[in-house]
Scaffold this motif. Sequence first.
Motif, PDB file in Angstrom:
ATOM      1  N   SER A  34       0.818  -1.218   0.000  1.00  0.00           N
ATOM      2  CA  SER A  34       0.000   0.000   0.000  1.00  0.00           C
ATOM      3  C   SER A  34       0.846   1.260   0.000  1.00  0.00           C
ATOM      4  O   SER A  34       0.580   2.205  -0.742  1.00  0.00           O
ATOM      5  CB  SER A  34      -0.932  -0.006   1.222  1.00  0.00           C
ATOM      6  N   ALA A  35       1.900   1.290   0.836  1.00  0.00           N
ATOM      7  CA  ALA A  35       2.754   2.474   0.907  1.00  0.00           C
ATOM      8  C   ALA A  35       3.535   2.671  -0.382  1.00  0.00           C
ATOM      9  O   ALA A  35       3.593   3.774  -0.938  1.00  0.00           O
ATOM     10  CB  ALA A  35       3.702   2.362   2.097  1.00  0.00           C
ATOM     11  N   THR A  38       1.323   3.745  -3.389  1.00  0.00           N
ATOM     12  CA  THR A  38       0.887   5.137  -3.239  1.00  0.00           C
ATOM     13  C   THR A  38       2.007   6.101  -3.589  1.00  0.00           C
ATOM     14  O   THR A  38       1.819   7.058  -4.351  1.00  0.00           O
ATOM     15  CB  THR A  38       0.407   5.395  -1.798  1.00  0.00           C
ATOM     16  N   ALA A 158       9.642   0.935   1.438  1.00  0.00           N
ATOM     17  CA  ALA A 158       8.291   0.563   1.859  1.00  0.00           C
ATOM     18  C   ALA A 158       8.114  -0.940   1.710  1.00  0.00           C
ATOM     19  O   ALA A 158       7.198  -1.421   1.044  1.00  0.00           O
ATOM     20  CB  ALA A 158       7.255   1.320   1.022  1.00  0.00           C
ATOM     21  N   ALA A 323       8.230   4.510   4.673  1.00  0.00           N
ATOM     22  CA  ALA A 323       6.775   4.612   4.803  1.00  0.00           C
ATOM     23  C   ALA A 323       6.200   3.233   5.095  1.00  0.00           C
ATOM     24  O   ALA A 323       6.740   2.218   4.654  1.00  0.00           O
ATOM     25  CB  ALA A 323       6.148   5.191   3.532  1.00  0.00           C
ATOM     26  N   GLY A 324       5.108   3.206   5.840  1.00  0.00           N
ATOM     27  CA  GLY A 324       4.398   1.954   6.091  1.00  0.00           C
ATOM     28  C   GLY A 324       4.936   1.161   7.256  1.00  0.00           C
ATOM     29  O   GLY A 324       5.612   1.677   8.154  1.00  0.00           O
ATOM     30  N   ALA A 336      -0.088   3.254   6.330  1.00  0.00           N
ATOM     31  CA  ALA A 336       0.911   3.129   5.269  1.00  0.00           C
ATOM     32  C   ALA A 336       0.656   4.135   4.160  1.00  0.00           C
ATOM     33  O   ALA A 336       1.583   4.787   3.652  1.00  0.00           O
ATOM     34  CB  ALA A 336       0.899   1.703   4.715  1.00  0.00           C
ATOM     35  N   ILE A 337      -0.608   4.287   3.761  1.00  0.00           N
ATOM     36  CA  ILE A 337      -0.945   5.220   2.684  1.00  0.00           C
ATOM     37  C   ILE A 337      -0.628   6.656   3.091  1.00  0.00           C
ATOM     38  O   ILE A 337      -0.020   7.415   2.318  1.00  0.00           O
ATOM     39  CB  ILE A 337      -2.425   5.066   2.313  1.00  0.00           C
ATOM     40  N   SER A 339       1.466   7.735   5.440  1.00  0.00           N
ATOM     41  CA  SER A 339       2.908   7.954   5.602  1.00  0.00           C
ATOM     42  C   SER A 339       3.607   8.038   4.244  1.00  0.00           C
ATOM     43  O   SER A 339       4.587   8.782   4.089  1.00  0.00           O
ATOM     44  CB  SER A 339       3.516   6.831   6.448  1.00  0.00           C
ATOM     45  N   ALA A 340       3.125   7.291   3.246  1.00  0.00           N
ATOM     46  CA  ALA A 340       3.721   7.371   1.903  1.00  0.00           C
ATOM     47  C   ALA A 340       3.524   8.754   1.308  1.00  0.00           C
ATOM     48  O   ALA A 340       4.434   9.318   0.686  1.00  0.00           O
ATOM     49  CB  ALA A 340       3.104   6.305   1.003  1.00  0.00           C
ATOM     50  N   TYR A 355       4.584  13.470  10.369  1.00  0.00           N
ATOM     51  CA  TYR A 355       3.722  12.319  10.638  1.00  0.00           C
ATOM     52  C   TYR A 355       3.435  12.278  12.136  1.00  0.00           C
ATOM     53  O   TYR A 355       4.355  12.185  12.953  1.00  0.00           O
ATOM     54  CB  TYR A 355       4.396  11.018  10.202  1.00  0.00           C
TER      55      TYR A 355
END
Length: 543
Positions: A34-35, A38, A158, A323-324, A336-337, A339-340, A355
Amino acid sequence: MRERIVYPDGLRPKEGSRSDGIDRYDLLVVGAGSAGLTAAVEGARMGARVALIESSLLGGERLHSGCVPSKTFVASGRRAQDVKKSSALGVSVGEVSVDFQSVRKRMSDLRALLGGEDSALRLLSEGVDVFPGRAVFDSPRSVTVEGRKIEFTRAIIATGSVPMIPSIPGLNEVEYLTDETVFDLEELPRSMVVLGGGAMGCELAQAFRRLGSSVTLIQDRRCLLPYGEPEASGMVRRALEADGVDLRLGVDVLSVEEEGGDPVLRCSSGDGEFQVRGERLLLATGRTPRLEGLGLEDAGIEWRDGIKVDRHLRTENQRIFCAGDVCLTPCSTHGAILSAKIALKNAFLPVKRTYDPSGMTHCVYTTPEVAYVGVTLDQALAEGKKVSEIKVNMEDMDRSRIDGATEGFLKVVVNRRGRVLGATLVAPRAGDMISELALAMHEGIKLGDLSWVPHPYPTEAAVFRRAADIWRGRTMTPLKRSILQIWMVLLSKVKDRAQREELKAAKEAKRQSPTDDPRPEPIGTGSEEVLSGNGDDGDTDRL
């Protein structure tokens, strides 16, 4: 869609774009969960030349072993339980049965459907070059993947996380399941032992019990969901027990061995030693960052249990961000999304975003659902904050009574000014609702302000308005009430005086009006006056 990366002819990333055969990209993303997805897609949309490296399956844990398959099982189990309890709403049905093969097929179909957004074709259409293979950093500004060297201006790691395997004697000698393999089961187990009482353990224990397995859940702590609101933990415990899950809390697993093809756990508690046996053993003991083999030392990044990042998600190497799950706990797809997006912005733009884990929402998809954000009352008090708590029971909400689902509550932690510092919601659709309070925290909206938001009636979301009304009632101190009472008295006197003045003026105006002259009007003053009724009715009749 459990297929590895496949490229149609002519769509593979081109060989080295420089004369030395080395590619250079503005953004390198390692990991296609996910991260990573994105960051790669949004980076390409920003105009960056993006390379995405994945050693396994596009879509990551969310699609293949996390949210999508687990919530599919949860949904099927929930429907089965709803049908069994439908008589309480006046609906009678026959015996309920579960077709596990149909449940599996639906899960596979959903994987294929949702996996289309994560395909190599879609990424290439967005301008992302996808490289299958394992990325290994060979310098602070380059990686090697399948013998191909790629240099980068910025990179985002990620790589996600993997199941945490506890150190239990004999565990490596028996066959066990994790959240990465449990959804590959072809048959429903007659019995299952779930090790771990966190979110994943509680969700899958309840789901498999409702699908028809006999389930025993073992937890080393004396409560489920140990890091959240204690009352929510108690409600989930009662719900699992009502479904027939055998809970063994405060239990240490001493060893595991196989007997007759089944794993047998030798356990210890305050009551002594005992054994737990099941056809299948599921480990739901958490996850740990996936970092092995990345060559982080050559990238100038130190790591042990995870990669250390600052509040901008940047590592010690100023070129590389994370990220993530690889840098965040607890793990979540929405975390995760987010943070990406933050890591991407901070990698290229001068205005940095921070964050803030305190504003992250978390959900447990049991029945009832548990959703929380920020801190609990006990956590806030332990930090020395001066706070108070607003509580609303779901049984007081009309929609909960209508639906016959009154188990649950809302607790909101606020400071003296009414700012929301945290909340816990236990309700059938808690995960869908908690974002309202997350938004209030993010934007600094006071709890009392939610009183003015028109929540549709009857909905469970109206619980937020109820909590806001309670807070506004608490803020009505004796001093405020006294001031308001004085104001009301003064306002009443001013209004009374104004009314007397208006009446006096009206009488004076009436006294001076020509229509109030007692003398009779002269006859024959004009046809207009007669027809308009300025004369008396007798004159009009005669005309």
